[in-house]
Scaffold this active site. Sequence first.
Site, PDB file in Angstrom:
ATOM      1  N   THR A  85       0.861  -1.188   0.000  1.00 23.80           N
ATOM      2  CA  THR A  85       0.000   0.000   0.000  1.00 23.80           C
ATOM      3  C   THR A  85       0.897   1.238   0.000  1.00 23.80           C
ATOM      4  O   THR A  85       1.021   1.926   1.009  1.00 23.80           O
ATOM      5  CB  THR A  85      -0.941   0.031   1.221  1.00 23.80           C
ATOM      6  N   THR A 123      -1.525  -2.730   5.466  1.00 22.43           N
ATOM      7  CA  THR A 123      -1.842  -1.533   6.240  1.00 22.43           C
ATOM      8  C   THR A 123      -2.688  -0.592   5.393  1.00 22.43           C
ATOM      9  O   THR A 123      -2.234  -0.088   4.360  1.00 22.43           O
ATOM     10  CB  THR A 123      -0.553  -0.823   6.690  1.00 22.43           C
ATOM     11  N   ARG A 159       8.622  -5.822  13.306  1.00 26.27           N
ATOM     12  CA  ARG A 159       9.827  -5.041  13.073  1.00 26.27           C
ATOM     13  C   ARG A 159      10.661  -5.703  11.988  1.00 26.27           C
ATOM     14  O   ARG A 159      10.929  -6.895  12.060  1.00 26.27           O
ATOM     15  CB  ARG A 159      10.660  -4.941  14.353  1.00 26.27           C
ATOM     16  N   ASN A 256      16.074   7.450  21.305  1.00 30.72           N
ATOM     17  CA  ASN A 256      17.434   7.741  20.862  1.00 30.72           C
ATOM     18  C   ASN A 256      17.424   8.789  19.746  1.00 30.72           C
ATOM     19  O   ASN A 256      16.787   8.602  18.712  1.00 30.72           O
ATOM     20  CB  ASN A 256      18.125   6.473  20.359  1.00 30.72           C
ATOM     21  N   CYS A 265       7.235   1.559   6.778  1.00 34.70           N
ATOM     22  CA  CYS A 265       6.045   1.776   7.601  1.00 34.70           C
ATOM     23  C   CYS A 265       5.889   3.193   8.117  1.00 34.70           C
ATOM     24  O   CYS A 265       4.937   3.890   7.758  1.00 34.70           O
ATOM     25  CB  CYS A 265       6.048   0.797   8.779  1.00 34.70           C
ATOM     26  N   LYS A 268       5.441   6.279   5.561  1.00 33.49           N
ATOM     27  CA  LYS A 268       4.241   6.060   4.747  1.00 33.49           C
ATOM     28  C   LYS A 268       2.970   6.126   5.584  1.00 33.49           C
ATOM     29  O   LYS A 268       1.969   6.733   5.183  1.00 33.49           O
ATOM     30  CB  LYS A 268       4.351   4.701   4.052  1.00 33.49           C
ATOM     31  N   LYS A 325      17.740   0.861   8.691  1.00 31.54           N
ATOM     32  CA  LYS A 325      18.199   0.479  10.023  1.00 31.54           C
ATOM     33  C   LYS A 325      19.016  -0.790   9.883  1.00 31.54           C
ATOM     34  O   LYS A 325      19.113  -1.368   8.792  1.00 31.54           O
ATOM     35  CB  LYS A 325      17.018   0.258  10.979  1.00 31.54           C
ATOM     36  N   ASP A 423      43.952  12.954  16.525  1.00 23.92           N
ATOM     37  CA  ASP A 423      43.895  13.751  15.293  1.00 23.92           C
ATOM     38  C   ASP A 423      42.577  13.602  14.547  1.00 23.92           C
ATOM     39  O   ASP A 423      42.395  14.191  13.477  1.00 23.92           O
ATOM     40  CB  ASP A 423      45.058  13.382  14.372  1.00 23.92           C
TER      41      ASP A 423
END
Length: 431
Positions: A85, A123, A159, A256, A265, A268, A325, A423
């Site tokens: 979708t 979804t 996930r 975080n 997901c 969108k 990710k 450095d």
Amino acid sequence: MKVSIIGSGYVGSVSAACFAELGHEVICIDIDERKVQMINDGIPPIWEEGLGDLMRKHAEKNLIATSDYDYAVQNSDVSFICVGTPSNEHGNIDLSIVGHACKSLGMAMAKKDGFHIVVVKSTVVPETTEEIVLPLLEEHSGKVAGKDFGVAMNPEFLREGKAVYDFMNPDKIVVGSIDERTGALVAELYRDLDCEVTRTTPRTAEMIKYVNNSFLATKISFSNEIGNICKRLGIDTYEVMKAVGADFRISEYFLNSGAGFGGSCFPKDVRALIGKSKEIDYYPSLLESVIEVNELQPLQMLELLEKHAGNVKGKRVAVLGLAFKNQTDDIRESRSIPVIRRLLELGADVAVYDPMAADNMKELIENIKYCDSAAEALKGAVACLVMTEWDEFRKLGPEFEAMKNKVVIDGRKMIDPENLEEDIVYEGLCW
């Protein structure tokens, strides 16, 4: 039970393999014959941790694939719609693929005797199942919903990178149905999982999915906004959020600060909910801000780059991380994309490395150098931008010595500056 799954992408493949693991007989439906053959050979069409093992275990036993809707519907009790979708050019949800699936399902159901259930797992915005899916099924099957067939909405909460684990170890299962019989049968599919099933209406189930993802996206953008403020005040935002996350009403997750969220997901879904809200004459200013903060966040990496490296035209800049990710090869809405495109606009010679996502990025951006290691990407670079939280980046140290001008801009708090040589100039995006 006998289950058919329409679509063999991220949600469809994981659902099919996991339903097979739960003991159900599963038939995958896909118009792509290559994917059909892969599934029948026990090869997953996508990469996802643990998915290959399940497919090899169940392929051509209680998990098969076909492009024939008639065969799949005749040999299953429940059909799950698991197609894409995407967003249209205005950011609203594009339901064309769902519509095609409903038409094909309806035509197949017209030839079947007995009660059949159609479950939307894709979804979709609230009211889609009842006002678009159900009418299309009735139109093309010639049957009546609630009498001749059932309709339900069963959103996924997976996930990427941990989808198989999440399916088998859910924190919630939501089933929204148009009638009690349908809801009970869909809930029965999950009987062997240790999780209570929330029973509700289709539009409520649709809304639960959007609110879930929008709230998580809001936490991320909120944390990034706070991180930007903390940085200007010389405050460690991670120290702040560690204390804030200890509050049980807030929790430590998704606090975080960094370069923002991406994937298939969050961006969108937030945009789709914004679009649906405007359709009903409500302007969701908070959700608009969530997207705005997320779009601006990665560009701040370039401000820090200019601060430390100056003009990068004709100079090599290393970008570490292409996936949105870690633990996935998915680059959809990756925060690396706007950064790389801006670097190219500035005339930089861009060298990139990602342990999994390079092939996918090559299909989107060609005129950059793809490297086989972080060390190769860093060699001769005037600066390095860390964009994805791959664990191997935490171990980097000596590799930075091969850089021409040693500037490290960290967008994910992956590099410990105490482990770097004196450095090397290190700066975090929000800390």
